[in-house]
Design an enzyme around this catalytic site. Structure first.
Site, PDB file in Angstrom:
ATOM      1  N   HIS A 123       0.860  -1.190   0.000  1.00 20.04           N
ATOM      2  CA  HIS A 123       0.000   0.000   0.000  1.00 20.04           C
ATOM      3  C   HIS A 123       0.895   1.240   0.000  1.00 20.04           C
ATOM      4  O   HIS A 123       1.711   1.422   0.905  1.00 20.04           O
ATOM      5  CB  HIS A 123      -0.913  -0.019   1.227  1.00 20.04           C
ATOM      6  CG  HIS A 123      -1.875   1.118   1.282  1.00 20.04           C
ATOM      7  ND1 HIS A 123      -3.076   1.119   0.602  1.00 20.04           N
ATOM      8  CD2 HIS A 123      -1.822   2.313   1.932  1.00 20.04           C
ATOM      9  CE1 HIS A 123      -3.718   2.250   0.826  1.00 20.04           C
ATOM     10  NE2 HIS A 123      -2.972   3.004   1.636  1.00 20.04           N
TER      11      HIS A 123
ATOM     12  N   MET B 159       0.871  11.728  -1.126  1.00 22.08           N
ATOM     13  CA  MET B 159       0.247  12.934  -0.540  1.00 22.08           C
ATOM     14  C   MET B 159       0.876  14.183  -1.140  1.00 22.08           C
ATOM     15  O   MET B 159       2.101  14.253  -1.283  1.00 22.08           O
ATOM     16  CB  MET B 159       0.478  12.953   0.967  1.00 22.08           C
ATOM     17  CG  MET B 159       0.001  11.701   1.674  1.00 22.08           C
ATOM     18  SD  MET B 159       0.318  11.837   3.434  1.00 22.08           S
ATOM     19  CE  MET B 159      -0.207  10.213   3.993  1.00 22.08           C
TER      20      MET B 159
ATOM     21  N   MET C 130     -11.635   5.186   4.664  1.00 26.12           N
ATOM     22  CA  MET C 130     -10.653   5.745   5.598  1.00 26.12           C
ATOM     23  C   MET C 130     -11.206   5.605   7.017  1.00 26.12           C
ATOM     24  O   MET C 130     -12.313   6.064   7.305  1.00 26.12           O
ATOM     25  CB  MET C 130     -10.395   7.226   5.313  1.00 26.12           C
ATOM     26  CG  MET C 130      -9.593   7.536   4.062  1.00 26.12           C
ATOM     27  SD  MET C 130      -8.011   6.670   3.890  1.00 26.12           S
ATOM     28  CE  MET C 130      -7.178   7.072   5.427  1.00 26.12           C
TER      29      MET C 130
END
Ligand code: DX5
Ligand code: ZN
Length: 218
Positions: free
Chosen positions: A33, A37, A137
């Site tokens: 994963h 950002m 999330m």
């Protein structure tokens, strides 16, 4: 289906990434994963395309690339070239989500949509049959090591119901604050893929932690 484990490299040792990549390769983990950002969509900047290209040369498992960036469509082809196998984009960052999903798939990758903690699963009803993954999330995105938000269980139940009703093949992925206590409850609720950063890389034996997340053994 046996659930999948996706270690988040955000919590890995970036001064010796090859060590952690090798550990994940040799472990029972299923995906890498990778958290991208941009400092705009989320209040943090991580890594991007050149780093992913290097990870790809060593990783032997699929790269699950979580884009926490505005206007992600600009970079789909670049992430494909860098080695992404799965791209997930935020519902909150895509004005034309249906188009973004189609663009990812047309490049030969699996496509997913990510929902922030405040975003209702009902909002993706119209794309649920198009996506391969829905990532919920379970913390506000931007940082590793945050506390799991309990309302996530309710969203997993709701989403599972929607997936079954619509005969969608989407996998439910959970990201943020996943640990050995909430992991079995999340799978019980209907989750298919668990992302974990701190629980794996912050532990004394990361490979063993992956195994525990996979089998819930003591
Ligand atoms: C947070 C990232 C997560 C993060 C998870 O914005 O999307 O993938 O790395 O880290 P933990 O498991 O430590 O909460
Ligand atoms: Zn993530």
């Amino acid at each position: 289906m046996e659930h999948l484990i996706a270690p988040s490299l955000l919590s890995a040792d970036f001064s010796n990434l090859i060590k952690d990549i090798t550990m994940v390769n040799q472990s029972e983990a299923d995906w890498f994963h990778l958290d991208v950002m941009d400092g705009v969509f989320v209040p943090n900047i991580s890594f991007g395309i050149p780093v992913i290209k290097h990870i790809k040369t060593h990783a032997t498992k699929p790269l699950d690339v979580h884009l926490m960036i505005v206007d992600p469509d600009r970079y789909f082809a670049d992430f494909k070239n860098a080695g992404a196998d799965i791209i997930t984009v935020h519902y909150e960052a895509c004005t034309h989500l249906d188009r973004s999903i189609a663009a990812i798939k047309s490049l030969g990758m699996k496509a997913g949509v990510v929902l922030n903690p405040h975003t209702s699963v009902l909002l993706i009803e119209n794309v649920i049959k198009e996506v391969d993954v829905v990532l919920l999330m379970s913390v506000n995105p931007g940082f590793g090591g945050q506390k799991f938000i309990e309302n996530t269980y309710r969203k997993v139940y709701q989403l599972k119901e929607m997936i079954v009703q619509s005969e969608s093949k989407a996998l439910i992925e959970i990201d943020g604050g996943v640990d050995l206590i909430n992991a079995p409850k999340l799978i019980e609720a209907g989750a298919d893929v668990l992302v974990a950063g701190n629980t794996i890389f912050g532990s004394a034996n990361p490979m063993d932690s992956i195994s525990k997340l996979k089998h819930f053994s003591e």
